[in-house]
Write a protein that holds these residues in place. Structure first.
Motif, PDB file in Angstrom:
ATOM      1  N   ARG A 517      72.925  28.873  57.621  1.00 41.43           N
ATOM      2  CA  ARG A 517      73.314  29.500  58.887  1.00 41.43           C
ATOM      3  C   ARG A 517      73.567  31.003  58.684  1.00 41.43           C
ATOM      4  O   ARG A 517      73.220  31.814  59.556  1.00 41.43           O
ATOM      5  N   LEU A 518      74.160  31.373  57.579  1.00 38.22           N
ATOM      6  CA  LEU A 518      74.382  32.803  57.317  1.00 38.22           C
ATOM      7  C   LEU A 518      73.055  33.510  57.056  1.00 38.22           C
ATOM      8  O   LEU A 518      72.866  34.665  57.479  1.00 38.22           O
ATOM      9  N   ASP A 519      72.109  32.841  56.397  1.00 40.57           N
ATOM     10  CA  ASP A 519      70.762  33.419  56.216  1.00 40.57           C
ATOM     11  C   ASP A 519      70.089  33.626  57.567  1.00 40.57           C
ATOM     12  O   ASP A 519      69.430  34.650  57.812  1.00 40.57           O
ATOM     13  N   GLN A 520      70.252  32.643  58.450  1.00 35.49           N
ATOM     14  CA  GLN A 520      69.689  32.764  59.806  1.00 35.49           C
ATOM     15  C   GLN A 520      70.340  33.929  60.548  1.00 35.49           C
ATOM     16  O   GLN A 520      69.661  34.699  61.246  1.00 35.49           O
ATOM     17  N   ALA A 521      71.652  34.079  60.389  1.00 34.66           N
ATOM     18  CA  ALA A 521      72.367  35.190  61.024  1.00 34.66           C
ATOM     19  C   ALA A 521      71.852  36.529  60.502  1.00 34.66           C
ATOM     20  O   ALA A 521      71.701  37.502  61.272  1.00 34.66           O
ATOM     21  N   ILE A 522      71.565  36.593  59.213  1.00 36.59           N
ATOM     22  CA  ILE A 522      71.035  37.825  58.613  1.00 36.59           C
ATOM     23  C   ILE A 522      69.682  38.176  59.252  1.00 36.59           C
ATOM     24  O   ILE A 522      69.415  39.342  59.590  1.00 36.59           O
ATOM     25  N   GLU A 523      68.823  37.162  59.437  1.00 40.08           N
ATOM     26  CA  GLU A 523      67.514  37.402  60.061  1.00 40.08           C
ATOM     27  C   GLU A 523      67.676  37.912  61.492  1.00 40.08           C
ATOM     28  O   GLU A 523      66.952  38.812  61.932  1.00 40.08           O
ATOM     29  N   TYR A 524      68.607  37.342  62.237  1.00 42.40           N
ATOM     30  CA  TYR A 524      68.876  37.793  63.604  1.00 42.40           C
ATOM     31  C   TYR A 524      69.324  39.259  63.598  1.00 42.40           C
ATOM     32  O   TYR A 524      68.844  40.082  64.400  1.00 42.40           O
ATOM     33  N   ALA A 525      70.250  39.578  62.716  1.00 40.38           N
ATOM     34  CA  ALA A 525      70.783  40.947  62.669  1.00 40.38           C
ATOM     35  C   ALA A 525      69.684  41.943  62.307  1.00 40.38           C
ATOM     36  O   ALA A 525      69.599  43.031  62.896  1.00 40.38           O
ATOM     37  N   LYS A 526      68.853  41.575  61.358  1.00 37.63           N
ATOM     38  CA  LYS A 526      67.769  42.474  60.939  1.00 37.63           C
ATOM     39  C   LYS A 526      66.758  42.684  62.069  1.00 37.63           C
ATOM     40  O   LYS A 526      66.126  43.754  62.166  1.00 37.63           O
ATOM     41  N   ALA A 527      66.631  41.679  62.921  1.00 38.17           N
ATOM     42  CA  ALA A 527      65.699  41.785  64.057  1.00 38.17           C
ATOM     43  C   ALA A 527      66.356  42.455  65.257  1.00 38.17           C
ATOM     44  O   ALA A 527      65.733  42.593  66.320  1.00 38.17           O
ATOM     45  N   GLY A 528      67.614  42.860  65.115  1.00 33.35           N
ATOM     46  CA  GLY A 528      68.323  43.531  66.197  1.00 33.35           C
ATOM     47  C   GLY A 528      68.798  42.592  67.286  1.00 33.35           C
ATOM     48  O   GLY A 528      69.137  43.026  68.397  1.00 33.35           O
ATOM     49  N   PRO A 530      71.520  39.835  68.914  1.00 34.98           N
ATOM     50  CA  PRO A 530      72.972  39.601  68.817  1.00 34.98           C
ATOM     51  C   PRO A 530      73.281  38.349  68.000  1.00 34.98           C
ATOM     52  O   PRO A 530      72.647  37.303  68.211  1.00 34.98           O
ATOM     53  N   VAL A 531      74.261  38.453  67.120  1.00 33.56           N
ATOM     54  CA  VAL A 531      74.675  37.308  66.313  1.00 33.56           C
ATOM     55  C   VAL A 531      76.155  37.476  65.953  1.00 33.56           C
ATOM     56  O   VAL A 531      76.611  38.584  65.674  1.00 33.56           O
ATOM     57  N   HIS A 532      76.881  36.383  66.015  1.00 36.17           N
ATOM     58  CA  HIS A 532      78.333  36.435  65.790  1.00 36.17           C
ATOM     59  C   HIS A 532      78.751  35.149  65.062  1.00 36.17           C
ATOM     60  O   HIS A 532      78.468  34.043  65.535  1.00 36.17           O
ATOM     61  N   TYR A 550      79.297  38.864  52.451  1.00 40.54           N
ATOM     62  CA  TYR A 550      79.099  40.305  52.212  1.00 40.54           C
ATOM     63  C   TYR A 550      77.649  40.703  52.523  1.00 40.54           C
ATOM     64  O   TYR A 550      77.386  41.746  53.145  1.00 40.54           O
ATOM     65  N   GLU A 551      76.721  39.850  52.104  1.00 36.27           N
ATOM     66  CA  GLU A 551      75.306  40.119  52.375  1.00 36.27           C
ATOM     67  C   GLU A 551      75.043  40.137  53.882  1.00 36.27           C
ATOM     68  O   GLU A 551      74.318  41.009  54.397  1.00 36.27           O
ATOM     69  N   ALA A 552      75.654  39.198  54.604  1.00 40.59           N
ATOM     70  CA  ALA A 552      75.484  39.134  56.058  1.00 40.59           C
ATOM     71  C   ALA A 552      76.110  40.350  56.730  1.00 40.59           C
ATOM     72  O   ALA A 552      75.536  40.933  57.662  1.00 40.59           O
ATOM     73  N   SER A 553      77.289  40.743  56.260  1.00 42.15           N
ATOM     74  CA  SER A 553      77.956  41.918  56.825  1.00 42.15           C
ATOM     75  C   SER A 553      77.115  43.170  56.604  1.00 42.15           C
ATOM     76  O   SER A 553      76.975  44.015  57.498  1.00 42.15           O
ATOM     77  N   HIS A 554      76.555  43.301  55.416  1.00 46.38           N
ATOM     78  CA  HIS A 554      75.701  44.450  55.106  1.00 46.38           C
ATOM     79  C   HIS A 554      74.507  44.515  56.058  1.00 46.38           C
ATOM     80  O   HIS A 554      74.055  45.608  56.443  1.00 46.38           O
ATOM     81  N   ALA A 555      74.041  43.326  56.475  1.00 50.32           N
ATOM     82  CA  ALA A 555      72.896  43.281  57.402  1.00 50.32           C
ATOM     83  C   ALA A 555      73.323  43.561  58.842  1.00 50.32           C
ATOM     84  O   ALA A 555      72.477  43.724  59.720  1.00 50.32           O
ATOM     85  N   GLY A 556      74.659  43.587  59.092  1.00 51.37           N
ATOM     86  CA  GLY A 556      75.151  43.887  60.432  1.00 51.37           C
ATOM     87  C   GLY A 556      75.693  42.710  61.204  1.00 51.37           C
ATOM     88  O   GLY A 556      75.976  42.819  62.405  1.00 51.37           O
ATOM     89  N   VAL A 557      75.866  41.563  60.547  1.00 52.24           N
ATOM     90  CA  VAL A 557      76.410  40.379  61.228  1.00 52.24           C
ATOM     91  C   VAL A 557      77.915  40.553  61.436  1.00 52.24           C
ATOM     92  O   VAL A 557      78.644  40.886  60.503  1.00 52.24           O
ATOM     93  N   GLN A 558      78.366  40.338  62.676  1.00 45.32           N
ATOM     94  CA  GLN A 558      79.806  40.374  62.967  1.00 45.32           C
ATOM     95  C   GLN A 558      80.415  39.044  62.535  1.00 45.32           C
ATOM     96  O   GLN A 558      79.996  37.977  62.997  1.00 45.32           O
ATOM     97  N   THR A 579      81.847  44.782  58.783  1.00 47.95           N
ATOM     98  CA  THR A 579      81.829  44.019  60.031  1.00 47.95           C
ATOM     99  C   THR A 579      82.621  42.706  59.915  1.00 47.95           C
ATOM    100  O   THR A 579      82.471  41.816  60.757  1.00 47.95           O
ATOM    101  N   ILE A 580      83.438  42.596  58.882  1.00 47.90           N
ATOM    102  CA  ILE A 580      84.230  41.369  58.695  1.00 47.90           C
ATOM    103  C   ILE A 580      85.688  41.653  59.026  1.00 47.90           C
ATOM    104  O   ILE A 580      86.274  42.619  58.532  1.00 47.90           O
ATOM    105  N   GLN A 581      86.268  40.824  59.870  1.00 47.17           N
ATOM    106  CA  GLN A 581      87.698  40.902  60.176  1.00 47.17           C
ATOM    107  C   GLN A 581      88.363  39.594  59.759  1.00 47.17           C
ATOM    108  O   GLN A 581      87.790  38.525  59.943  1.00 47.17           O
ATOM    109  N   VAL A 582      89.569  39.697  59.212  1.00 47.96           N
ATOM    110  CA  VAL A 582      90.314  38.512  58.786  1.00 47.96           C
ATOM    111  C   VAL A 582      91.681  38.508  59.454  1.00 47.96           C
ATOM    112  O   VAL A 582      92.436  39.482  59.343  1.00 47.96           O
ATOM    113  N   HIS A 583      91.993  37.427  60.152  1.00 47.12           N
ATOM    114  CA  HIS A 583      93.318  37.209  60.737  1.00 47.12           C
ATOM    115  C   HIS A 583      93.993  36.039  60.016  1.00 47.12           C
ATOM    116  O   HIS A 583      93.310  35.134  59.531  1.00 47.12           O
ATOM    117  N   SER A 584      95.311  36.054  59.973  1.00 48.27           N
ATOM    118  CA  SER A 584      96.083  34.936  59.442  1.00 48.27           C
ATOM    119  C   SER A 584      97.204  34.627  60.426  1.00 48.27           C
ATOM    120  O   SER A 584      97.934  35.533  60.832  1.00 48.27           O
TER     121      SER A 584
END
Length: 724
Positions: A517-528, A530-532, A550-558, A579-584
């Motif tokens: 799923r993260l690989d799929q998200a990376i492909e979406y981000a690279k294609a411009g 929207p992916v979240h 980290y790889e997904a964030s680098h590609a622009g995945v939120q 593009t990574i946010q962490v809440h606790s």
């Protein structure tokens, strides 16, 4: 452009230090004046029980790595020695903060409202006479002083027990003699004193006051309290599971004699007595903690519970909701036939899950019940109903995980009990813990065999379900039913199905699914496009999962993460985690649900799971991840996640500098997600009650003749009520 090394140790936080940060967030709740006072008392006690388990398992593991001269490093680049040193340094700082909170904040605050934890010197004459009588009548016959000299060696000190170390001398000479005395755990440590007020004293203070009664003709030179925490990790070598129960029972006995990992002593202990304890207990100097106050703060939970007449100092009660179709007055299987049901505990009653098993145990159409049990309560209604089902001739198969940490003894007991009641009990797969939360009911109906399934993110524990947040799904989906059947066949036999229709199972399966799923998200981000990605879990520590994020964030995945406890990922690294946010969220309830949401250009895929993104969950446990496909329930999970993400009262945000900061609430209405869900549940209950009153007021109900009245003590009626 240089290739980014996503495995650079600078990009990772040490797992153990991250856990200590989590416990510090719990400690903040004890210091937060917005919390009810007695709840703050409990939070301080929780920090102690958290720490004790951490030391027994995680710190003990580091000590073992050092002992076997492990030369590896963790993801953050630290050796075992460096980790243990850093952990001890940070734990010492946390202990100082705990006792500053107790002495300067909590005790003065409860005193202001008439709740006093007294020393002997503070007692009235009546109270003094009471503890004197209590000592002689109750304690004296039980106490066993243990001399420590050339003929009687230093006694064994049990894990997590309070003890007194004494230095004394004979009346006629000054030569130092030594003894130890265990404070008996069969008595309440918090002793209520006579009078109308909420006055209390600790058991060890009573014993200290009259300890000379145990040493006639000796002078007491010094009395100091101490406690040891030992290595309590269970180490079971599994070649097969044929005698696993016996191996676990043997290890439980051996575990009691584990190495001392932490020694806590009174801060005013003399150097001579301290040195003696360190030597006899073979403790490292870094592992000695000098405590400025009562040792072992877990007593604070008992103190808060013993207080009378102060409900205003506790969380306000709320009403948990239960859909009428899932209660004991309705056929739960007919309800599940119509559509799936989602429950968010504790806001939705756990009773519906218990009712699912209860009705299955007495329903003539039910042929079989299969269930996994990881942790259950000490008086579990589910165990009772599984036994009843077996006695009613149904095929009952229960996987009891006897290696569930610190519940091993309880689970061995229930495994034996289930076998005696006629259930078929299995213990899982070699080398793996079974952590999945699954129930399967097989029913013969007019249309043929139908499977009913409950899948959950949390344990089948009716007690913790009141204060752990978890999500469960009841479904009669055929593909899910086939998948769950195959899982049980895998657990009880040898076969692993070539594929699953709907579920993803670890080991391997959940890791592969989320990576895909993260690989799929990376492909979406690279294609411009929207992916979240949104995820919620207890802990995030698996290096490969973090690397992929980290790889997904680098590609622009939120990527939005709600991580209650350990988080080894770092935010705000340029080009790596921008593009990574962490809440606790740390609050009234322990956030335990696991949610995984993938939004591909507006198409939401929603999953729930029993697994965190930790290496043990993904590689060494049987876990399940399952979809929520019914549109209204999918939306409900999305709403649950969104509400938690917008929480600005109990949320801390992980900053780029590695610290957790409160949300800036300026200009925003306060939103505590847990309070919101509790109020929402109460509102649903009140609407349900109002509707019920309306219906009853419009009905004329004929009185039944006495012989047709239901027996209030009949088995079915008695067990059909709510388990509150």
């Amino acid at each position: 452009m240089a290739k980014i090394d996503y495995e650079d140790p600078r990009y990772y936080t040490n797992r153990e230090l991250s856990w200590l940060d989590f416990n510090d967030r719990v400690l903040e709740e004890a210091r937060d004046k917005n919390n009810p006072l007695l709840e703050r008392v409990k939070f301080l006690g929780i920090t102690q029980s958290n720490m004790d388990e951490f030391v027994m398992v995680r710190v003990a593991s580091l000590a073992k790595l050092i002992e076997v001269k492990w030369d590896g490093k963790d993801a953050s680049g630290l050796s075992a020695e460096q980790q243990l040193k850093a952990v001890n340094d940070k734990a010492h700082e946390q202990l100082i903060k705990q006792y500053t909170t107790l002495n300067r904040i909590i005790l003065p605050a409860i005193k202001q409202v008439g709740i006093r934890l007294l020393k002997v010197t503070d007692l009235s004459e009546e109270q003094y006479q009471y503890i004197k009588g209590y000592f002689h009548d109750e304690l004296y016959p039980v106490l066993t002083p243990m001399a420590d000299d050339s003929s009687r060696p230093f006694p064994f000190i049990s894990n997590d027990t309070l003890n007194l170390s004494l230095r004394l001398s004979k009346k006629e000479n000054d030569k130092s003699l030594y003894a130890t005395l265990q404070i008996p755990s069969i008595f309440s440590r918090v002793v209520k004193l006579p009078g109308d007020d909420n006055d209390f004293i600790l058991l060890e203070d009573i014993v200290k006051q009259f300890v000379d009664q145990l040493f006639i003709n000796y002078d007491i030179q010094e009395v100091s309290t101490f406690r040891v925490i030992r290595d309590m990790d269970l180490d079971v070598a599994e070649e097969d599971t044929s005698d696993l129960l016996k191996k676990v029972q043997q290890q439980l006995k051996l575990r009691e004699h584990g190495q001392v990992i932490r020694l806590e002593v009174d801060s005013d202990i003399s150097k001579k007595l301290r040195k003696r304890l360190v030597r006899e207990l073979e403790t490292d100097e870094d592992s000695v903690y000098e405590v400025n106050g009562p040792i072992d703060l877990t007593f604070l939970g008992k103190l808060a519970s013993a207080v009378t007449g102060h409900d205003d100092l506790k969380y306000p009660p709320f009403k948990a909701y239960q859909a009428e179709a899932l209660n004991s007055d309705h056929n739960i299987f007919e309800a599940i036939q119509k559509h799936d049901w989602l429950m968010q505990h504790p806001y939705d009653k756990f009773d519906s899950v218990v009712e699912f098993i209860r009705q299955a145990s007495i329903d003539k159409a039910v042929l079989a019940i299969k269930m996994t049990l990881y942790r259950v309560s000490g008086n579990s209604p589910i165990i009772k109903y599984l036994g009843r089902a077996a006695q009613n001739g149904k095929q009952v198969t229960v996987l009891v995980e006897v290696k569930a940490r610190f519940d091993e003894e309880n689970n061995v007991h229930w495994a034996r009990q289930l076998e005696r009641m006629g259930c078929h009990v299995i213990y899982g797969l070699v080398g793996l813990k079974t952590h999945s939360k699954l129930s399967l009911v097989v029913r013969r109906e007019a249309s043929g065999i139908r499977r009913y399934v409950h899948l959950g993110t949390g344990n089948y524990n009716d007690v913790t379900a009141h204060f752990y947040t978890d999500i469960g799904l009841l479904t009669a989906n055929n593909d899910i039913g086939i998948d769950v059947t195959n899982i049980f066949n895998m657990l009880s036999g040898y076969s692993r199905p070539p594929y699953f229709h709907k579920l993803h199972i670890s080991p391997k399966g959940i890791r592969e699914f989320i990576t895909d799923r993260l690989d799929q998200a990376i492909e979406y981000a690279k294609a411009g496009r929207p992916v979240h990605v949104r995820m919620k879990m207890n802990s995030l520590s698996d290096k490969d999962m973090i690397t992929k994020m980290y790889e997904a964030s680098h590609a622009g995945v939120q990527i939005d993460l709600i991580v209650r406890g350990i988080c080894c990922l770092k935010t705000g690294i340029k080009g790596v985690s921008d593009t990574i946010q962490v809440h606790s969220i740390v609050g009234r309830f322990l956030e335990h649900s696991r949610i995984y949401i993938f939004d591909f250009d507006g198409e939401n895929q929603v999953y729930l799971s029993s697994a965190d993104l930790m290496t043990r969950n993904l590689n060494r446990r049987v876990e399940q991840l399952f979809p929520v496909e019914q549109s209204d329930l999918t939306q409900r999970v999305l709403d649950i996640y969104s509400t938690m993400w917008e929480d600005n009262v109990k949320t801390r945000v992980l900053d780029a500098d590695g610290t957790y900061k409160r949300v800036d609430r300026r200009g925003r209405a306060p939103l505590s997600s847990q309070d919101y869900f509790a109020k929402q549940a109460t509102k649903l209950v009140e609407e349900q009650q109002s509707e019920s009153r309306k219906q009853n007021s419009n009905q004329f109900q004929p009185m039944m003749s006495p012989e047709n009245q239901p027996d209030p003590l009949s088995d079915e009626d008695q067990d059909g009520g709510n388990e509150e």
